[in-house]
Each structure stands twice: as structure tokens, then as C-alpha cells.
Design a protein around this motif. Sequence first.
Motif, PDB file in Angstrom:
ATOM      1  N   PRO A  37     -41.602 -44.672  30.723  1.00  0.00           N
ATOM      2  CA  PRO A  37     -42.894 -44.929  30.074  1.00  0.00           C
ATOM      3  C   PRO A  37     -43.984 -44.109  30.742  1.00  0.00           C
ATOM      4  O   PRO A  37     -43.832 -43.642  31.884  1.00  0.00           O
ATOM      5  CB  PRO A  37     -43.100 -46.429  30.289  1.00  0.00           C
ATOM      6  N   ILE A  38     -45.092 -43.918  30.038  1.00  0.00           N
ATOM      7  CA  ILE A  38     -46.166 -43.096  30.611  1.00  0.00           C
ATOM      8  C   ILE A  38     -47.007 -43.863  31.621  1.00  0.00           C
ATOM      9  O   ILE A  38     -47.878 -43.280  32.273  1.00  0.00           O
ATOM     10  CB  ILE A  38     -47.058 -42.495  29.512  1.00  0.00           C
ATOM     11  N   THR A  39     -46.786 -45.144  31.770  1.00  0.00           N
ATOM     12  CA  THR A  39     -47.309 -45.895  32.909  1.00  0.00           C
ATOM     13  C   THR A  39     -46.123 -46.481  33.666  1.00  0.00           C
ATOM     14  O   THR A  39     -45.032 -46.646  33.108  1.00  0.00           O
ATOM     15  CB  THR A  39     -48.248 -47.034  32.460  1.00  0.00           C
ATOM     16  N   LEU A  40     -46.315 -46.802  34.939  1.00  0.00           N
ATOM     17  CA  LEU A  40     -45.223 -47.305  35.758  1.00  0.00           C
ATOM     18  C   LEU A  40     -44.847 -48.732  35.369  1.00  0.00           C
ATOM     19  O   LEU A  40     -45.599 -49.436  34.692  1.00  0.00           O
ATOM     20  CB  LEU A  40     -45.622 -47.263  37.239  1.00  0.00           C
ATOM     21  N   HIS A  41     -43.668 -49.148  35.819  1.00  0.00           N
ATOM     22  CA  HIS A  41     -43.260 -50.537  35.657  1.00  0.00           C
ATOM     23  C   HIS A  41     -44.098 -51.429  36.586  1.00  0.00           C
ATOM     24  O   HIS A  41     -44.707 -50.954  37.552  1.00  0.00           O
ATOM     25  CB  HIS A  41     -41.775 -50.690  35.999  1.00  0.00           C
ATOM     26  N   ALA A  42     -44.109 -52.699  36.307  1.00  0.00           N
ATOM     27  CA  ALA A  42     -44.835 -53.638  37.153  1.00  0.00           C
ATOM     28  C   ALA A  42     -44.330 -53.565  38.584  1.00  0.00           C
ATOM     29  O   ALA A  42     -43.117 -53.560  38.843  1.00  0.00           O
ATOM     30  CB  ALA A  42     -44.661 -55.063  36.615  1.00  0.00           C
ATOM     31  N   ARG A  43     -45.266 -53.414  39.530  1.00  0.00           N
ATOM     32  CA  ARG A  43     -45.006 -53.372  40.976  1.00  0.00           C
ATOM     33  C   ARG A  43     -44.287 -52.109  41.437  1.00  0.00           C
ATOM     34  O   ARG A  43     -43.855 -52.023  42.577  1.00  0.00           O
ATOM     35  CB  ARG A  43     -44.226 -54.605  41.428  1.00  0.00           C
ATOM     36  N   ALA A 154     -51.533 -44.348  25.494  1.00  0.00           N
ATOM     37  CA  ALA A 154     -52.346 -44.878  26.595  1.00  0.00           C
ATOM     38  C   ALA A 154     -53.703 -44.202  26.630  1.00  0.00           C
ATOM     39  O   ALA A 154     -53.870 -43.063  26.179  1.00  0.00           O
ATOM     40  CB  ALA A 154     -51.629 -44.690  27.926  1.00  0.00           C
ATOM     41  N   VAL A 155     -54.682 -44.912  27.166  1.00  0.00           N
ATOM     42  CA  VAL A 155     -55.994 -44.345  27.458  1.00  0.00           C
ATOM     43  C   VAL A 155     -56.162 -44.289  28.973  1.00  0.00           C
ATOM     44  O   VAL A 155     -55.577 -45.095  29.709  1.00  0.00           O
ATOM     45  CB  VAL A 155     -57.131 -45.172  26.826  1.00  0.00           C
ATOM     46  N   THR A 156     -56.955 -43.344  29.444  1.00  0.00           N
ATOM     47  CA  THR A 156     -57.136 -43.154  30.881  1.00  0.00           C
ATOM     48  C   THR A 156     -58.622 -43.088  31.206  1.00  0.00           C
ATOM     49  O   THR A 156     -59.417 -42.513  30.458  1.00  0.00           O
ATOM     50  CB  THR A 156     -56.460 -41.852  31.360  1.00  0.00           C
ATOM     51  N   LEU A 157     -58.985 -43.701  32.325  1.00  0.00           N
ATOM     52  CA  LEU A 157     -60.340 -43.647  32.847  1.00  0.00           C
ATOM     53  C   LEU A 157     -60.257 -43.246  34.321  1.00  0.00           C
ATOM     54  O   LEU A 157     -59.393 -43.748  35.058  1.00  0.00           O
ATOM     55  CB  LEU A 157     -61.040 -44.991  32.720  1.00  0.00           C
ATOM     56  N   GLY A 158     -61.135 -42.349  34.747  1.00  0.00           N
ATOM     57  CA  GLY A 158     -61.068 -41.916  36.135  1.00  0.00           C
ATOM     58  C   GLY A 158     -62.393 -41.386  36.638  1.00  0.00           C
ATOM     59  O   GLY A 158     -63.354 -41.215  35.876  1.00  0.00           O
ATOM     60  N   ALA A 203     -67.097 -38.104  36.070  1.00  0.00           N
ATOM     61  CA  ALA A 203     -66.348 -39.110  35.316  1.00  0.00           C
ATOM     62  C   ALA A 203     -65.342 -38.438  34.399  1.00  0.00           C
ATOM     63  O   ALA A 203     -65.543 -37.301  33.943  1.00  0.00           O
ATOM     64  CB  ALA A 203     -67.297 -39.978  34.501  1.00  0.00           C
ATOM     65  N   GLN A 204     -64.253 -39.148  34.122  1.00  0.00           N
ATOM     66  CA  GLN A 204     -63.191 -38.599  33.286  1.00  0.00           C
ATOM     67  C   GLN A 204     -62.676 -39.669  32.323  1.00  0.00           C
ATOM     68  O   GLN A 204     -62.512 -40.831  32.697  1.00  0.00           O
ATOM     69  CB  GLN A 204     -62.038 -38.094  34.152  1.00  0.00           C
ATOM     70  N   VAL A 205     -62.422 -39.275  31.077  1.00  0.00           N
ATOM     71  CA  VAL A 205     -61.833 -40.163  30.080  1.00  0.00           C
ATOM     72  C   VAL A 205     -60.839 -39.350  29.267  1.00  0.00           C
ATOM     73  O   VAL A 205     -61.047 -38.160  29.016  1.00  0.00           O
ATOM     74  CB  VAL A 205     -62.921 -40.794  29.178  1.00  0.00           C
ATOM     75  N   GLY A 206     -59.727 -39.988  28.880  1.00  0.00           N
ATOM     76  CA  GLY A 206     -58.722 -39.245  28.146  1.00  0.00           C
ATOM     77  C   GLY A 206     -57.697 -40.139  27.493  1.00  0.00           C
ATOM     78  O   GLY A 206     -57.826 -41.373  27.465  1.00  0.00           O
ATOM     79  N   GLY A 207     -56.659 -39.506  26.969  1.00  0.00           N
ATOM     80  CA  GLY A 207     -55.584 -40.239  26.304  1.00  0.00           C
ATOM     81  C   GLY A 207     -54.261 -39.545  26.470  1.00  0.00           C
ATOM     82  O   GLY A 207     -54.200 -38.328  26.698  1.00  0.00           O
ATOM     83  N   MET A 208     -53.167 -40.320  26.359  1.00  0.00           N
ATOM     84  CA  MET A 208     -51.809 -39.797  26.509  1.00  0.00           C
ATOM     85  C   MET A 208     -50.925 -40.346  25.398  1.00  0.00           C
ATOM     86  O   MET A 208     -51.082 -41.492  24.976  1.00  0.00           O
ATOM     87  CB  MET A 208     -51.214 -40.194  27.861  1.00  0.00           C
ATOM     88  N   VAL A 209     -49.968 -39.516  24.946  1.00  0.00           N
ATOM     89  CA  VAL A 209     -48.993 -39.918  23.940  1.00  0.00           C
ATOM     90  C   VAL A 209     -47.630 -39.356  24.353  1.00  0.00           C
ATOM     91  O   VAL A 209     -47.544 -38.223  24.839  1.00  0.00           O
ATOM     92  CB  VAL A 209     -49.358 -39.403  22.537  1.00  0.00           C
ATOM     93  N   LYS A 210     -46.560 -40.162  24.159  1.00  0.00           N
ATOM     94  CA  LYS A 210     -45.200 -39.699  24.393  1.00  0.00           C
ATOM     95  C   LYS A 210     -44.303 -40.219  23.278  1.00  0.00           C
ATOM     96  O   LYS A 210     -44.312 -41.407  22.959  1.00  0.00           O
ATOM     97  CB  LYS A 210     -44.684 -40.179  25.755  1.00  0.00           C
ATOM     98  N   TYR A 211     -43.535 -39.287  22.684  1.00  0.00           N
ATOM     99  CA  TYR A 211     -42.606 -39.641  21.606  1.00  0.00           C
ATOM    100  C   TYR A 211     -41.203 -39.216  22.023  1.00  0.00           C
ATOM    101  O   TYR A 211     -41.007 -38.126  22.574  1.00  0.00           O
ATOM    102  CB  TYR A 211     -43.005 -38.941  20.307  1.00  0.00           C
TER     103      TYR A 211
END
Length: 353
Positions: A37-43, A154-158, A203-211
Motif C-alpha cells: 500500500p502507499i501508506t505503511l501498515h499499522a505500527r 492518498a493525500v499528503t500534507l507536509g 508548506a507542501q500539499v499533494g496526492g498519490m495514486v497506485k493501481y
Amino acid sequence: MKVYLLSFFILCPMAVLLAQTFSGDSILANERSIDRPITLHARQLRITGGYGLSIISKRFNTEGDAIKLRDEGLSSVRHRFNLDIKYGINDFIQFNAAIAQSSNVLRAQTRYIFPNEPEPVVMQDVLTEYSGLEDLFLGVDVRAPFKTRKIDLAVTLGVNLPLASFEPKQPEHSFEFSNEGGSAMNNFTYRYYYPLGKGITVAQVGGMVKYRTSKWAFSTRVDYQHGLKDGKSFEWQHQLNFNDEFEYRQDPFTYRLPDSYSYFAEIEYQPLPWFDIFLNVSGYMSSNGWTSSLEDLKIALPEQSVTMVSPGFEIIVTPKLWLRERINFSVAGKSYEAPFGFQTSVIYNFFPF
């Protein structure tokens, strides 16, 4: 640099020790690169250490043409080390912290000036060093809770915090008169030092997609960066006094960092569970920046862009340890360097809690 290396060598042994005792690592054992996944698993905690080597022998001009820097004696090599730490707060939210250090020394071609006799010949050497830590990046990525393997969104903020040095160090120019073999010469050597911090919060804002399909994956990401205020810095001016020593003066100026976009698109093919091949296209565009030494006069910075194509591969050495290799080719751009380089990343994953 010392802080970066110390942190890396402390964190990695701790990671290896903590990772041996948690049964959740079985999640990683059954996960290919295209399945992630484009984000990690829990923990889940992921530590990435990387090294990049860039050979800068060309530059794109304002018309988009590639100019050979070696013809002007301006070729150089950049070394960059990066450390990236991600942690999965849960299956859909991850925290990200990243920092890097790089160095690049640019030595201009020696110039000779031949005045009318009996004045001595003038020799000029110019060395410019760009080195130091970059600003610290902190970010949060939030993935949509879709109940399907095929697509992630996903959306990203940084934010880039201005913790690194950004004001230029005082130059170290030197002058020497020589008269060897009856040939008089004035030797001038100009040494400039520039750190890599931006000096303001960005500041940074963005988005991610994976298919995904069974053996292929397609990923893309777009980010927008904007400086939250104008910055203030200075540049050094110099003059040679009667004792053949240089005197320096700081000339202050105000600046606005350009708004910028960075983008990334990648296609992956997984022929084996432990081996992944990828090709990505990435780029950068910036505009609307300026500098001002006088309150009523702003000088616009040139619009910049670059596009790079990067083939590479990943080897899953163990479920926790991955190795990624990438080659970077600059294919288009304007008012920007055109480097050719290599990037090596070592990635370690575990579940500490």
C-alpha cells in the motif's frame, strides 16, 4: 553531517534488535513490491538510507537547449546522502520525516588577463562550494479506506522547516604576486561557500495514486510547494586593500522562493516475488520567485523546469531488507541543471511495537 551519520548508525542497530521479536513481520514476508500500500501498515516503521551521485556536465538554458558545461570548465559532481523515516500510525495514516546532506564543488576554468606591459599578467581562479544539511521535512499521508487491492488513493500534507543554515559563509579569497623566471603575475583565487537551507518555512500539499494488476503496478504523485513568507539574507562583496588582503561587506536582500510543483509517475513489473523492475518519470517546475536589494525593485527569478527518466530495480533481500538501484537521465528542462546520476537506497522495515 556528523549528526546525520551518528543518528543513522544508532537507529539501524536498534531497529535490527527490536525487529526480531514481533510476529507481525509475517505481513512483510508475503508482500511483493507491487502489493505494498502507499501508506505503511499499522505500527510499521521504515528506515531508508540512500546515496546519490550526480555528474553535472550539462545545463538546460532558457530555451530548453542542453549546454555542455565542460566546454567552459564548469563540470562538477554532486554527492547526496538522505535519511527517511516513516511510521504507520494505523493502516491509513503514516508519519514521515526526512533529511539530507549534499556537497558540490564547482571549479571554474582558470582565466588569464594580459594587460599592456609592464603590468603583470592576471590569473583568476573561482571555486564555489554548495554543501551542508538540507531543511528537515515533516509530513503526514492519509490513504482512503478502499476495500480493494487494485487501487490506493492518498493525500499528503507536509512542511519543510528552516533548520539548516542558509546564510552564505564569508568567502576566503586570496591574492599572491609571483615573479618566477622574470614573468610577473597577479594570482587571484576566489572561494565562495553556500549552504543548502531555504531560510523560510515551505508548506507542501499533494496526492498519490497506485493501481495494480497481478504483475504490474502504476503509481503517480504530484506535490505543490509554497513558501509561507518572504526571506531575508545577504551576499558578500569584497575589495582588495593596500595590504594585499581582502575586505568583505554584507549586502542584504529580500527574496521570495518560487512556487513549485514536483511530479512522479512509475510503472513496475514484478517477474519474481523477490525482484521488481521499474521505470519512472519525474519532474520539477517553479515560477514566481524574486529577489530584491531595494524595496521598490524586484528582480524576477527565471522559471525553471526539468524532466528525468529513471529505470531501476529492487531486490527483496529479506522480507525486512530491500535494496533499490536507479539510474537518472535528464531529458528536458529550462534554466536548470541536466545531471546524469545513480541512486542507491537501503530500506529496512519492522514492527517495533
